[in-house]
Enzyme design. Structure first.
Site, PDB file in Angstrom:
ATOM      1  N   GLY A 140       0.761  -1.256   0.000  1.00 56.53           N
ATOM      2  CA  GLY A 140       0.000   0.000   0.000  1.00 56.53           C
ATOM      3  C   GLY A 140       0.778   1.286   0.000  1.00 56.53           C
ATOM      4  O   GLY A 140       1.065   1.842  -1.042  1.00 56.53           O
ATOM      5  N   ASP A 192      16.960  -5.845  -7.551  1.00 55.77           N
ATOM      6  CA  ASP A 192      16.639  -6.124  -8.960  1.00 55.77           C
ATOM      7  C   ASP A 192      17.403  -5.220  -9.942  1.00 55.77           C
ATOM      8  O   ASP A 192      17.455  -5.515 -11.130  1.00 55.77           O
ATOM      9  CB  ASP A 192      15.142  -5.934  -9.217  1.00 55.77           C
ATOM     10  CG  ASP A 192      14.290  -6.775  -8.283  1.00 55.77           C
ATOM     11  OD1 ASP A 192      14.757  -7.843  -7.866  1.00 55.77           O
ATOM     12  OD2 ASP A 192      13.161  -6.351  -7.973  1.00 55.77           O
ATOM     13  N   GLN A 215      18.561 -14.189  -1.564  1.00 57.95           N
ATOM     14  CA  GLN A 215      19.199 -13.102  -2.314  1.00 57.95           C
ATOM     15  C   GLN A 215      19.022 -11.747  -1.650  1.00 57.95           C
ATOM     16  O   GLN A 215      19.714 -10.791  -1.963  1.00 57.95           O
ATOM     17  CB  GLN A 215      18.603 -13.038  -3.737  1.00 57.95           C
ATOM     18  CG  GLN A 215      18.965 -14.241  -4.560  1.00 57.95           C
ATOM     19  CD  GLN A 215      17.982 -14.484  -5.694  1.00 57.95           C
ATOM     20  OE1 GLN A 215      18.251 -14.121  -6.834  1.00 57.95           O
ATOM     21  NE2 GLN A 215      16.858 -15.099  -5.407  1.00 57.95           N
TER      22      GLN A 215
END
Ligand code: F6P
Length: 380
Positions: A80, A145, A292
């Protein structure tokens, strides 16, 4: 600009190794160079929105030992945020409410002059919207990422690549001992940075990324050629967002209220089963998952996190609100947050990593194997 006396520090979204190093750098530079007070909000902005507020005053003693610690001592939340705050409705379900105005009022009432928001694209989107509503906020890019545009790297990425490379090294020895095809599914959302980097560093035979839809037949062709050349095992690294040509991404969990992004996962198994069915070779699948995100940050992540933290305080001191720190070549610069969120940073097909992988004969699942070395002809 009114003088800065007190700033709020927020860590939002999925954690990444190096978050605590940013906290430490922001606290040190704020206190030592400017004499500001620094307060952390627990679990992203949730701490400020709670009654009573859950915040943590941060001084020099409280950041001792943080440089090497994984996670975030402030906690984080990926659900949210103030604009889409999930809360219990009177009927017992979950309703989504916009609490951004209330957040800004609460911050003003508590005497906060500026906010440093550390997070990935979701958190930076929130920071941009709060900035447009008048909040004095700056951003620090974070995500394993590496998919945030306008910065050449985010901290957390190098540790994740290190963990994935270590896993590939380990899969090599067991895969080779049993003549198996070992599949490693790694994170990365809809970008292949972790898979491609760790795959090249770990010497994978096949790397599947979302930017290059794959064909199982191509992968099997490649593995069979390896077999004819005398290598009876193979390592296939699959990014969680990779998908077959004409197919879609595999999700472990669909989106739900307060969690708009589906959770990716399962493509490793899909690839393993498909290779086994097409080739008859024994396959095993390993999903690396949240390993990770954990652990001691790699030195380069600690370094980048420290540089980002100091630069974020500089942005606040200079009144450059609505900006995010970013790595450009060897320098740390301030860029508009809106530039960082206007485009998703996936792997460009012309990127040198792609060229390197193809040059090494790594199969990306879309083309026939390279056979120009003639030794294959000799062996065949
Ligand atoms: O964005 C970081 C990341 O670890 C992605 O690689 C992964 O898809 C996602 O977060 C997992 O999120 P969660 O914390 O909800 O498991």
């Amino acid at each position: 600009m009114a003088p800065i006396r007190k700033i709020l520090l927020v860590t939002g979204g999925g954690d990444a190794p190096g978050l605590n190093a940013v906290i430490r750098a922001v606290v040190k530079h704020s206190i030592l160079s400017h004499g500001w007070k620094v307060v952390g909000s627990l679990e992203a902005f949730n701490g400020v929105l709670d009654d009573p507020m859950r915040v943590l005053p941060l001084d020099l003693v409280s950041v001792r030992g943080l440089l090497t610690r994984g996670g975030t001592v402030l906690g984080s939340s990926s659900s949210g945020g103030p604009f889409e705050f999930p809360q219990r409705s009177p009927s017992g379900g979950i309703e989504i409410v916009d609490r951004s105005d209330e957040l800004i009022r609460r911050l003003a009432r508590s005497g906060f002059d500026a906010v440093v928001s550390v997070g990935g694209d979701g958190s930076q989107r929130i920071a941009q919207k709060l900035f447009e509503k008048g909040l004095q906020i700056v951003g620090v890019p974070k995500t394993i990422d590496n998919d945030l545009d306008a910065t050449e790297m985010t901290f957390g990425f190098q540790t994740a690549v290190g963990t994935a490379t270590d896993a590939i090294d380990k899969l090599h020895s067991t895969g080779e001992s049993h003549d198996r095809v070992m599949i490693l599914e790694v994170m990365g959302r809809n970008a292949g940075w972790i898979a491609l980097s760790a795959g090249i560093a770990g010497g994978a035979d096949t790397i599947l990324i979302p930017e290059v839809p794959f064909d199982i037949a191509r992968i099997v062709e490649h593995i069979e050629l390896r077999q004819r050349r005398g290598s009876h095992f193979a390592i296939v690294v699959v990014a969680e967002g990779a998908f077959p040509r004409g197919g879609g991404t595999v999700t472990a969990q669909a989106s739900r209220p307060g969690h708009p992004e589906p959770i990716l996962g399962g493509i490793g198994r899909f690839v393993g089963e498909a290779i086994e069915a097409a080739s008859g070779l024994e396959t095993r699948v390993c999903v690396l998952g949240h390993l990770q995100r954990g652990g001691i940050p790699a030195p380069m992540d600690r370094l980048l996190a420290s540089r980002f933290g100091v630069a974020a305080v500089d942005l606040v001191a200079d009144g450059r609100f609505g900006q995010m720190v970013a790595l450009r070549a060897t320098d740390i610069v301030g860029i508009p947050i809106r530039d960082a969120i206007s485009r998703y940073r996936s792997v460009d097909l012309g990127d040198n990593l792609i060229r390197t992988a193809r040059g090494l004969g790594i199969c990306l699942g879309d083309a026939p194997p390279l056979t120009g070395d003639h030794s294959s002809a000799v062996l065949e």
